[in-house]
Design a protein around this motif. Structure first.
Motif, PDB file in Angstrom:
ATOM      1  N   PRO A   1      48.889  36.132  54.371  1.00  0.00           N
ATOM      2  CA  PRO A   1      49.030  37.131  53.304  1.00  0.00           C
ATOM      3  C   PRO A   1      47.753  37.216  52.475  1.00  0.00           C
ATOM      4  O   PRO A   1      47.184  36.193  52.109  1.00  0.00           O
ATOM      5  CB  PRO A   1      50.187  36.583  52.461  1.00  0.00           C
ATOM      6  CG  PRO A   1      50.971  35.736  53.387  1.00  0.00           C
ATOM      7  CD  PRO A   1      49.986  35.162  54.355  1.00  0.00           C
ATOM      8  N   GLY A   2      47.307  38.427  52.213  1.00  0.00           N
ATOM      9  CA  GLY A   2      46.119  38.611  51.390  1.00  0.00           C
ATOM     10  C   GLY A   2      44.824  38.583  52.172  1.00  0.00           C
ATOM     11  O   GLY A   2      43.784  38.968  51.666  1.00  0.00           O
TER      12      GLY A   2
ATOM     13  N   ARG B   1      39.901  38.523  45.724  1.00  0.00           N
ATOM     14  CA  ARG B   1      40.371  38.013  44.453  1.00  0.00           C
ATOM     15  C   ARG B   1      40.070  38.990  43.314  1.00  0.00           C
ATOM     16  O   ARG B   1      40.238  38.665  42.155  1.00  0.00           O
ATOM     17  CB  ARG B   1      39.759  36.638  44.159  1.00  0.00           C
ATOM     18  CG  ARG B   1      40.461  35.540  44.922  1.00  0.00           C
ATOM     19  CD  ARG B   1      41.835  35.274  44.344  1.00  0.00           C
ATOM     20  NE  ARG B   1      42.696  34.624  45.318  1.00  0.00           N
ATOM     21  CZ  ARG B   1      43.754  35.220  45.838  1.00  0.00           C
ATOM     22  NH1 ARG B   1      44.095  36.431  45.496  1.00  0.00           N
ATOM     23  NH2 ARG B   1      44.491  34.584  46.725  1.00  0.00           N
TER      24      ARG B   1
ATOM     25  N   ALA C   1      50.558  47.612  36.105  1.00  0.00           N
ATOM     26  CA  ALA C   1      51.703  47.195  35.309  1.00  0.00           C
ATOM     27  C   ALA C   1      52.413  48.393  34.689  1.00  0.00           C
ATOM     28  O   ALA C   1      51.787  49.354  34.267  1.00  0.00           O
ATOM     29  CB  ALA C   1      51.258  46.236  34.216  1.00  0.00           C
ATOM     30  N   GLY C   2      53.713  48.323  34.648  1.00  0.00           N
ATOM     31  CA  GLY C   2      54.470  49.343  33.956  1.00  0.00           C
ATOM     32  C   GLY C   2      54.837  50.540  34.804  1.00  0.00           C
ATOM     33  O   GLY C   2      55.558  51.403  34.353  1.00  0.00           O
TER      34      GLY C   2
ATOM     35  N   ARG D   1      53.318  48.037  51.044  1.00  0.00           N
ATOM     36  CA  ARG D   1      52.316  47.446  50.171  1.00  0.00           C
ATOM     37  C   ARG D   1      51.396  46.458  50.862  1.00  0.00           C
ATOM     38  O   ARG D   1      50.338  46.148  50.356  1.00  0.00           O
ATOM     39  CB  ARG D   1      53.048  46.731  49.020  1.00  0.00           C
ATOM     40  CG  ARG D   1      52.435  47.043  47.687  1.00  0.00           C
ATOM     41  CD  ARG D   1      53.225  46.370  46.607  1.00  0.00           C
ATOM     42  NE  ARG D   1      54.209  47.236  45.994  1.00  0.00           N
ATOM     43  CZ  ARG D   1      55.136  46.790  45.141  1.00  0.00           C
ATOM     44  NH1 ARG D   1      55.187  45.513  44.837  1.00  0.00           N
ATOM     45  NH2 ARG D   1      55.991  47.624  44.604  1.00  0.00           N
TER      46      ARG D   1
ATOM     47  N   ARG E   1      43.341  48.862  49.631  1.00  0.00           N
ATOM     48  CA  ARG E   1      44.437  48.107  50.214  1.00  0.00           C
ATOM     49  C   ARG E   1      45.653  48.957  50.517  1.00  0.00           C
ATOM     50  O   ARG E   1      46.284  48.794  51.543  1.00  0.00           O
ATOM     51  CB  ARG E   1      44.846  46.996  49.275  1.00  0.00           C
ATOM     52  CG  ARG E   1      43.999  45.802  49.536  1.00  0.00           C
ATOM     53  CD  ARG E   1      44.751  44.607  49.157  1.00  0.00           C
ATOM     54  NE  ARG E   1      43.920  43.451  49.434  1.00  0.00           N
ATOM     55  CZ  ARG E   1      44.144  42.278  48.901  1.00  0.00           C
ATOM     56  NH1 ARG E   1      45.145  42.141  48.076  1.00  0.00           N
ATOM     57  NH2 ARG E   1      43.404  41.268  49.186  1.00  0.00           N
TER      58      ARG E   1
ATOM     59  N   ARG F   1      40.412  45.752  46.814  1.00  0.00           N
ATOM     60  CA  ARG F   1      41.701  46.186  46.308  1.00  0.00           C
ATOM     61  C   ARG F   1      41.897  47.693  46.424  1.00  0.00           C
ATOM     62  O   ARG F   1      42.983  48.179  46.686  1.00  0.00           O
ATOM     63  CB  ARG F   1      41.731  45.810  44.831  1.00  0.00           C
ATOM     64  CG  ARG F   1      42.842  44.984  44.279  1.00  0.00           C
ATOM     65  CD  ARG F   1      43.813  44.395  45.106  1.00  0.00           C
ATOM     66  NE  ARG F   1      44.822  43.872  44.186  1.00  0.00           N
ATOM     67  CZ  ARG F   1      45.927  43.346  44.556  1.00  0.00           C
ATOM     68  NH1 ARG F   1      46.186  43.266  45.818  1.00  0.00           N
ATOM     69  NH2 ARG F   1      46.772  42.899  43.680  1.00  0.00           N
TER      70      ARG F   1
ATOM     71  N   SER G   1      41.104  41.405  41.017  1.00  0.00           N
ATOM     72  CA  SER G   1      42.428  41.877  40.636  1.00  0.00           C
ATOM     73  C   SER G   1      42.322  43.150  39.807  1.00  0.00           C
ATOM     74  O   SER G   1      41.338  43.384  39.122  1.00  0.00           O
ATOM     75  CB  SER G   1      43.168  40.797  39.854  1.00  0.00           C
ATOM     76  OG  SER G   1      42.981  40.992  38.483  1.00  0.00           O
ATOM     77  N   SER G   2      43.323  43.963  39.910  1.00  0.00           N
ATOM     78  CA  SER G   2      43.274  45.228  39.198  1.00  0.00           C
ATOM     79  C   SER G   2      44.098  45.143  37.915  1.00  0.00           C
ATOM     80  O   SER G   2      43.607  45.402  36.830  1.00  0.00           O
ATOM     81  CB  SER G   2      43.811  46.348  40.087  1.00  0.00           C
ATOM     82  OG  SER G   2      45.143  46.064  40.448  1.00  0.00           O
ATOM     83  N   GLY G   3      45.351  44.723  38.066  1.00  0.00           N
ATOM     84  CA  GLY G   3      46.185  44.529  36.883  1.00  0.00           C
ATOM     85  C   GLY G   3      46.575  45.821  36.197  1.00  0.00           C
ATOM     86  O   GLY G   3      47.312  45.805  35.228  1.00  0.00           O
TER      87      GLY G   3
END
Lengths: 265, 525
Positions: free
Chosen positions: B435-436, B264, B271-272, B300, B170, B167, B266-268
């Motif tokens: 994708p991914g 897989r 957000a915001g 992206r 990316r 990630r 994930s960063s998460g």
């Protein structure tokens, strides 16, 4: 509900109160028939379950009814508009949740719903208001700005469902909407769908969770091997037994496995 | 287990061929090409048996080093890592790591390049079949070299995949790392050009390489033949040690791939930070929405970025190659070439959507809106980029008189190319990484159609910009600036007309064949 919802012969007229009329849809892949002449009548205002074992042709049927897959034969009418003659007109009335397709998951949840709304030609203010409402209803407001790719499986289903609702369709076609959804989210989705039906919308869902269909739907159709085995109100189809027993009896599965004796520890 | 993996690879190959005639044709063409090269190599190596050891050794070492370097860089430069036996897929099975390692290595030899390499290396044994000791040294050296080829390429492949899917790398940062790799070509080319005129330099290069992991394995029999036994032993040690280190590093990478499946993580944490982005300022219409979405993806999605890394480097690469050949006119083509790369990246746009394209279909987006949106997103950054890149060679060389002509060609290529790509991508889907997935992953599938679409597109584009090409040639030939201004005018006017035509035609085609395009996306994804 007085409208007929029985298997109808091909070429029969289209009842005026039907949200979705399917006549003789057929599709083969590489010579193997996947759907072999299915005809269905989905009355307006019904919550319709389409059940069948894996590979029965549920997804193929729904794809053909929603304009995703060109049928070899047969027609599909959405509120009287032929999906394959006037695709744009029919698609305006339909909200579709296909099964097993990717989403534009590099968008945030908020962006994805906005995208779907703008693609349907809604204006910016309407899209913004409906996006806010949908995120709220599906309990996704906190994750509105997280990329969909980082969502859990249940959240992904919910955001896809939200995106299919943004243009206020009159018919919802949902392929496996409860797959890999946790019970809390499932209850959330069910409440929204029930509400939608009460306000005059029509929902058709495919599933192989019989229990869920029996509790949720008022009509049901059973398909297997590309053919319609039974259709009608849930009570008509299941008769005295449970829907699950009736389904296994119709589809002809075999009983408890005797063969796996080595598995008993 | 090892036998299972090899069988699996063969079965995958056979089933792939059964599924598509195109792939079979691809394999046959690849085999013929490989066989031709192989025949020449084997013939040469057998003839070297007759030559003096002092002559044979540098040639074998240089060839062997180039071969190993090829295996090492193939995963990066050919932009295809054969991941049919992706280690992540074996994560669930109770397979000891060592067996998986051996099986993967052996399976790596199966296929056209592996088989050719094995045969060519076997031929070096013939070169060194001079006396029993040299013969044995030849066999050991060839075996070590083959092992190195396979293990190093697997190591590089897993390192690249790791890097591309993690990630952190990316969004953007990874592209900067690609710059030196892209520039490697011109640098190596410059070095080789300096070398090939000088036989003595070649010989000393071979001497150096013989002491590095690249050439050590194949230098062993040569040293034995010349009677330097101690030297041979030292080179053998170097080769064996590098194989051991490479295998160890690869086993670590493999072990890690088994417990952390790629992509897989994930960063998460994002957000915001984002609002609606381009959706906020693009026109609130279907076409505007498609454009906004496409712009977000250009930034992206690493698959888009990878296609564009090379664009800003075009002037650099062309500067080097024109400096070597004293033809600075090649350098002037930077703008048109960059414009072509930019425009043509539209042709894979729908394929990159994969089944997410179903949203366009179920929402009843008109083909024309779809085409407009995608092209608009590209042009927002491609027009400024093409203009700036077209200016570079003139700023460097100061031949401003030719600027209008080449600028016209660049704009003509960009506009006509975008129009053409809009038509092509509404008709043909090509196999791309899903994708991914890693942008470097070579998806199994119809490589031949992809190739034919590329070539056909290039030829058609050549016809479409023929007026501009002729005017550029006239401007260069006569030195009249008038032709140059005419080229600029034609580039903009004819280019815009062809652009709109392409969008319209592509839109009509997409309206008519939307479900079929979607069906082919479903098949490949």
């Amino acid at each position: 509900m007085t409208l007929p919802s029985y298997p109808v012969p091909e070429g029969a007229g289209y009842p005026a109160g039907s949200a979705l009329s399917i006549r003789g849809l057929a599709k083969s892949f590489g010579g193997k028939p996947a759907v072999n002449g299915i005809s269905l009548e989905v009355p307006t205002g019904s919550f319709y379950g389409l059940v069948g074992p894996n590979g029965a042709g549920k997804t193929t049927t729904l794809s053909m009814a929603t304009g995703l897959l060109r049928p070899d034969a047969g027609t599909a009418l959405v509120l009287g508009i032929d999906v394959w003659q006037d695709p744009l007109g029919a698609k305006r009335l339909m909200g579709v949740l296909p099964d097993g397709v990717r989403l534009f998951d590099r968008l945030s949840g908020e962006q994805l719903i906005t995208y779907a709304g703008l693609l349907h030609g809604l204006d910016r203010a309407t899209v913004a208001a409906r996006t806010r409402d949908l995120l709220e209803a599906f309990d996704l407001t906190a994750d509105a700005r997280t990329l969909v790719v980082d969502y859990s499986a249940g959240m992904t289903k919910k955001i896809a469902l939200a995106a299919s609702l943004v243009h206020a369709p009159r018919l919802l076609v949902l392929d496996e909407p409860f797959e890999s959804v946790d019970p809390v989210s499932a209850a959330n989705i069910r409440a929204i769908l029930t509400d939608y039906v009460h306000s005059g919308g029509t929902v058709i869902v495919s599933s192989h969770v019989m229990d869920l269909v029996q509790r949720m739907c008022d009509h049901v159709a059973v398909v297997a091997q590309g053919q319609l085995l039974a259709a009608g109100t849930v009570d008509e189809v299941r008769g005295e037994s449970t829907l699950e027993d009736r389904f296994v009896q119709l589809v002809g599965g075999h009983g408890p496995a005797e063969g796996l004796s080595w598995l008993r520890t | 287990m090892v036998a299972h993996l090899i069988t699996l690879k063969l079965v995958l190959l056979r089933n792939g061929l059964r599924r598509s005639v195109g792939q079979l044709v691809g394999l046959i063409i690849g085999s013929l090409y490989g066989l031709g090269l192989l025949f020449l190599a084997v013939l040469g190596l057998i003839l070297l048996r007759l030559a003096d050891a002092a002559i044979a050794e540098p040639i074998v070492v240089l060839g062997g080093s180039a071969l190993l370097a090829g295996w090492a860089f193939a995963p990066i430069l050919v932009s295809g890592v054969d991941l049919t036996l992706d280690p992540g897929r074996f994560a669930l099975y109770p397979i000891p790591l060592s067996r998986l390692l051996v099986g993967q290595a052996l399976a790596g030899i199966i296929g056209v390049p592996g088989a050719c390499t094995a045969v060519a290396l076997a031929a070096t044994v013939v070169t060194w079949a001079r006396d029993p000791l040299t013969f044995i040294a030849g066999i050991v050296g060839a075996a070590l070299a083959l092992g190195l080829c396979v293990v190093v390429s697997r190591l590089v492949a897993s390192a690249v995949t790791d890097l591309a899917t993690s990630r952190r790398f990316r969004e953007g940062s990874r592209m900067i790392m690609m710059v030196p790799i892209v520039l490697l070509g011109p640098i190596v080319g410059l070095a080789i050009r300096g070398m090939e005129t000088n036989l003595e330099a070649m010989r000393s290069l071979a001497q150096v390489l013989a002491w590095t992991p690249l050439g050590a394995a194949l230098a062993v029999p040569g040293a034995v033949a010349e009677g330097h036994l101690l030297e041979a032993f030292a080179k053998l040690l170097i080769a064996a040690a590098s194989l051991a280190v490479a295998a160890w590093a690869w086993s670590r990478a493999l072990a890690r791939a088994l417990v952390t499946p790629a992509s897989r993580a994930s960063s998460g944490s994002k957000a915001g930070r984002r609002g609606l982005g381009p959706f906020g300022w693009m026109p609130a219409s279907p076409a505007g929405a498609v454009a906004a979405r496409a712009l977000i993806y250009w930034v992206r999605d690493p698959r888009y970025g990878t296609a564009l890394i090379i664009v800003p480097l075009v002037p650099v690469i062309l500067f080097f190659s024109s400096a070597q050949q004293h033809q600075s006119d090649v350098f002037l083509l930077s703008g048109p070439l960059a414009a072509f790369l930019l425009a043509w990246s539209l042709a894979t746009d729908v394929s990159y959507d994969s089944t997410a394209f179903s949203l366009h279909l179920t929402a009843g987006v008109r083909g024309r809106a779809d085409r407009w949106g995608r092209a608009l997103a590209l042009l927002t950054f491609a027009v400024p980029a093409a203009i700036v890149i077209a200016l570079v060679p003139f700023a460097v060389s100061g031949r401003w008189g030719l600027l209008p002509a080449y600028m016209g060609l660049a704009l003509g290529v960009l506009l006509s190319g975008s129009g053409l790509a809009s038509v092509v991508s509404s008709r043909f889907t090509v196999t791309v990484p899903l994708p991914g997935e890693s942008p470097f992953k070579r998806p199994p599938g119809n490589a031949t159609q992809t190739f034919l679409v590329q070539i056909g597109g290039l030829l058609t584009l050549g016809l479409l910009v023929l007026p501009e090409i002729v005017l550029v040639a006239l401007s260069v030939g006569t030195g009249e600036t008038g032709y140059g201004w005419a080229a600029l005018l034609v580039g903009v006017v004819l280019g815009s007309a062809l652009f709109v035509l392409g969008i319209t035609l592509g839109g009509i085609w997409l309206d008519r064949r939307g479900p079929e395009v979607y069906a082919s996306l479903v098949r490949s994804g």
